[in-house]
Design a protein around this motif. Structure first.
Motif, PDB file in Angstrom:
ATOM      1  N   ALA A  80       0.832  -1.213   0.000  1.00  0.00           N
ATOM      2  CA  ALA A  80       0.000   0.000   0.000  1.00  0.00           C
ATOM      3  C   ALA A  80       0.863   1.258   0.000  1.00  0.00           C
ATOM      4  CB  ALA A  80      -0.943   0.003   1.194  1.00  0.00           C
ATOM      5  N   ASP A  81       1.951   1.247   0.766  1.00  0.00           N
ATOM      6  CA  ASP A  81       2.851   2.410   0.817  1.00  0.00           C
ATOM      7  C   ASP A  81       3.546   2.628  -0.522  1.00  0.00           C
ATOM      8  OD1 ASP A  81       2.156   2.754   3.463  1.00  0.00           O
ATOM      9  OD2 ASP A  81       3.971   1.777   4.241  1.00  0.00           O
ATOM     10  N   VAL A  82       4.025   1.545  -1.122  1.00  0.00           N
ATOM     11  CA  VAL A  82       4.691   1.659  -2.422  1.00  0.00           C
ATOM     12  C   VAL A  82       3.709   2.166  -3.475  1.00  0.00           C
ATOM     13  CG1 VAL A  82       5.837   0.394  -4.286  1.00  0.00           C
ATOM     14  CG2 VAL A  82       6.459  -0.068  -1.909  1.00  0.00           C
ATOM     15  N   ALA A  83       2.496   1.629  -3.484  1.00  0.00           N
ATOM     16  CA  ALA A  83       1.496   2.064  -4.462  1.00  0.00           C
ATOM     17  C   ALA A  83       1.172   3.547  -4.292  1.00  0.00           C
ATOM     18  CB  ALA A  83       0.229   1.228  -4.340  1.00  0.00           C
ATOM     19  N   ALA A  84       1.046   4.012  -3.057  1.00  0.00           N
ATOM     20  CA  ALA A  84       0.765   5.430  -2.806  1.00  0.00           C
ATOM     21  C   ALA A  84       1.927   6.307  -3.266  1.00  0.00           C
ATOM     22  CB  ALA A  84       0.486   5.654  -1.321  1.00  0.00           C
ATOM     23  N   GLN A  85       3.157   5.871  -2.999  1.00  0.00           N
ATOM     24  CA  GLN A  85       4.325   6.639  -3.443  1.00  0.00           C
ATOM     25  C   GLN A  85       4.406   6.680  -4.962  1.00  0.00           C
ATOM     26  OE1 GLN A  85       7.985   5.398  -1.579  1.00  0.00           O
ATOM     27  NE2 GLN A  85       6.964   5.156   0.399  1.00  0.00           N
ATOM     28  N   VAL A  86       4.134   5.555  -5.612  1.00  0.00           N
ATOM     29  CA  VAL A  86       4.137   5.512  -7.080  1.00  0.00           C
ATOM     30  C   VAL A  86       3.088   6.479  -7.620  1.00  0.00           C
ATOM     31  CG1 VAL A  86       3.549   4.092  -9.095  1.00  0.00           C
ATOM     32  CG2 VAL A  86       5.085   3.192  -7.335  1.00  0.00           C
ATOM     33  N   ARG A  87       1.886   6.421  -7.075  1.00  0.00           N
ATOM     34  CA  ARG A  87       0.789   7.289  -7.538  1.00  0.00           C
ATOM     35  C   ARG A  87       1.177   8.765  -7.413  1.00  0.00           C
ATOM     36  NH1 ARG A  87      -2.615   5.530  -4.245  1.00  0.00           N
ATOM     37  NH2 ARG A  87      -3.251   3.774  -5.529  1.00  0.00           N
ATOM     38  N   ASP A  88       1.698   9.147  -6.258  1.00  0.00           N
ATOM     39  CA  ASP A  88       2.065  10.549  -6.026  1.00  0.00           C
ATOM     40  C   ASP A  88       3.215  10.997  -6.919  1.00  0.00           C
ATOM     41  OD1 ASP A  88       0.096  10.652  -4.108  1.00  0.00           O
ATOM     42  OD2 ASP A  88       1.472  10.427  -2.412  1.00  0.00           O
ATOM     43  N   ARG A  89       4.255  10.181  -6.992  1.00  0.00           N
ATOM     44  CA  ARG A  89       5.425  10.566  -7.795  1.00  0.00           C
ATOM     45  C   ARG A  89       5.089  10.620  -9.275  1.00  0.00           C
ATOM     46  NH1 ARG A  89      11.171   8.889  -6.540  1.00  0.00           N
ATOM     47  NH2 ARG A  89      10.559   9.820  -4.574  1.00  0.00           N
ATOM     48  N   VAL A  90       4.312   9.648  -9.759  1.00  0.00           N
ATOM     49  CA  VAL A  90       3.932   9.634 -11.173  1.00  0.00           C
ATOM     50  C   VAL A  90       3.098  10.869 -11.507  1.00  0.00           C
ATOM     51  CG1 VAL A  90       2.419   8.461 -12.833  1.00  0.00           C
ATOM     52  CG2 VAL A  90       4.154   7.166 -11.604  1.00  0.00           C
ATOM     53  N   ARG A  91       2.122  11.197 -10.672  1.00  0.00           N
ATOM     54  CA  ARG A  91       1.275  12.370 -10.933  1.00  0.00           C
ATOM     55  C   ARG A  91       2.122  13.646 -10.973  1.00  0.00           C
ATOM     56  NH1 ARG A  91      -3.033  11.827  -7.543  1.00  0.00           N
ATOM     57  NH2 ARG A  91      -4.380  11.263  -9.247  1.00  0.00           N
ATOM     58  N   THR A  92       2.978  13.833  -9.997  1.00  0.00           N
ATOM     59  CA  THR A  92       3.789  15.051  -9.902  1.00  0.00           C
ATOM     60  C   THR A  92       4.798  15.158 -11.039  1.00  0.00           C
ATOM     61  OG1 THR A  92       3.579  15.024  -7.500  1.00  0.00           O
ATOM     62  CG2 THR A  92       5.381  16.322  -8.413  1.00  0.00           C
ATOM     63  N   GLU A  93       5.584  14.109 -11.233  1.00  0.00           N
ATOM     64  CA  GLU A  93       6.662  14.172 -12.224  1.00  0.00           C
ATOM     65  C   GLU A  93       6.160  14.152 -13.661  1.00  0.00           C
ATOM     66  OE1 GLU A  93      10.067  14.696 -11.634  1.00  0.00           O
ATOM     67  OE2 GLU A  93       9.113  15.268  -9.751  1.00  0.00           O
ATOM     68  N   THR A  94       5.098  13.414 -13.932  1.00  0.00           N
ATOM     69  CA  THR A  94       4.561  13.391 -15.288  1.00  0.00           C
ATOM     70  C   THR A  94       3.984  14.754 -15.651  1.00  0.00           C
ATOM     71  OG1 THR A  94       4.083  11.035 -15.087  1.00  0.00           O
ATOM     72  CG2 THR A  94       2.980  12.213 -16.867  1.00  0.00           C
ATOM     73  N   SER A  95       3.289  15.378 -14.719  1.00  0.00           N
ATOM     74  CA  SER A  95       2.771  16.730 -14.968  1.00  0.00           C
ATOM     75  C   SER A  95       3.910  17.706 -15.208  1.00  0.00           C
ATOM     76  CB  SER A  95       1.924  17.202 -13.786  1.00  0.00           C
ATOM     77  OG  SER A  95       0.778  16.418 -13.664  1.00  0.00           O
ATOM     78  N   ARG A  96       4.960  17.594 -14.404  1.00  0.00           N
ATOM     79  CA  ARG A  96       6.097  18.509 -14.529  1.00  0.00           C
ATOM     80  C   ARG A  96       6.861  18.289 -15.833  1.00  0.00           C
ATOM     81  NH1 ARG A  96      11.458  18.578 -13.758  1.00  0.00           N
ATOM     82  NH2 ARG A  96      11.587  16.426 -13.068  1.00  0.00           N
ATOM     83  N   MET A  97       7.156  17.039 -16.169  1.00  0.00           N
ATOM     84  CA  MET A  97       7.985  16.747 -17.344  1.00  0.00           C
ATOM     85  C   MET A  97       7.230  16.859 -18.670  1.00  0.00           C
ATOM     86  SD  MET A  97      10.235  13.496 -16.265  1.00  0.00           S
ATOM     87  CE  MET A  97      11.014  13.360 -14.687  1.00  0.00           C
TER      88      MET A  97
END
Length: 126
Positions: A80-97
């Motif tokens: 659950a922790d890994v999935a939440a981190q993946v979700r947050d990082r993907v949303r932030t970095e994909t929007s930024r890049m």
């Protein structure tokens, strides 16, 4: 006659940037591997068909992007922790890049035992 440069051109008249869906998917696949606990993994069958993990698919409608992400984690881990981190990082970095609005990120987590992860340059013999 005055020259038009980027600095003197109004932002609304500069044009737009269109990022292709496959480019967004590649960004997501790379970003996933920056999350602690995730690993790149391809089973023998996946190697034959040319796919593996992480794997992403993106759909864009009306400027909004939906991402479906498949990741592999080394067992044991807090899924659950890994999935939440993946979700947050993907949303932030994909929007930024990529400059896209990420509306949803669905994460599917697969687990792999350390014995199933091959060392580069080494082959398992059974």
């Amino acid at each position: 006659m005055a020259e038009h440069t980027l600095a003197t051109t109004a932002p609304e008249t500069r044009g737009t940037l269109e990022v292709r869906v496959r480019a967004v998917e590649k960004i997501v696949e790379r970003v996933v591997l920056d999350v602690p606990g995730t690993v790149a993994h391809r089973s023998t069958l996946r190697r034959l068909v040319g796919s593996g993990s992480p794997r992403a698919s993106a759909e864009t409608h009306a400027g909004r992007t939906h991402l479906d992400v498949h990741v592999t984690c080394r067992w044991p881990c807090a899924v659950a922790d890994v999935a939440a981190q993946v979700r947050d990082r993907v949303r932030t970095e994909t929007s930024r890049m990529a400059g896209v609005e990420v509306r949803t990120v669905d994460v599917t987590v697969g687990l792999v035992s350390p014995a199933d992860l091959e060392q580069p340059g080494r082959r398992r013999v059974e």
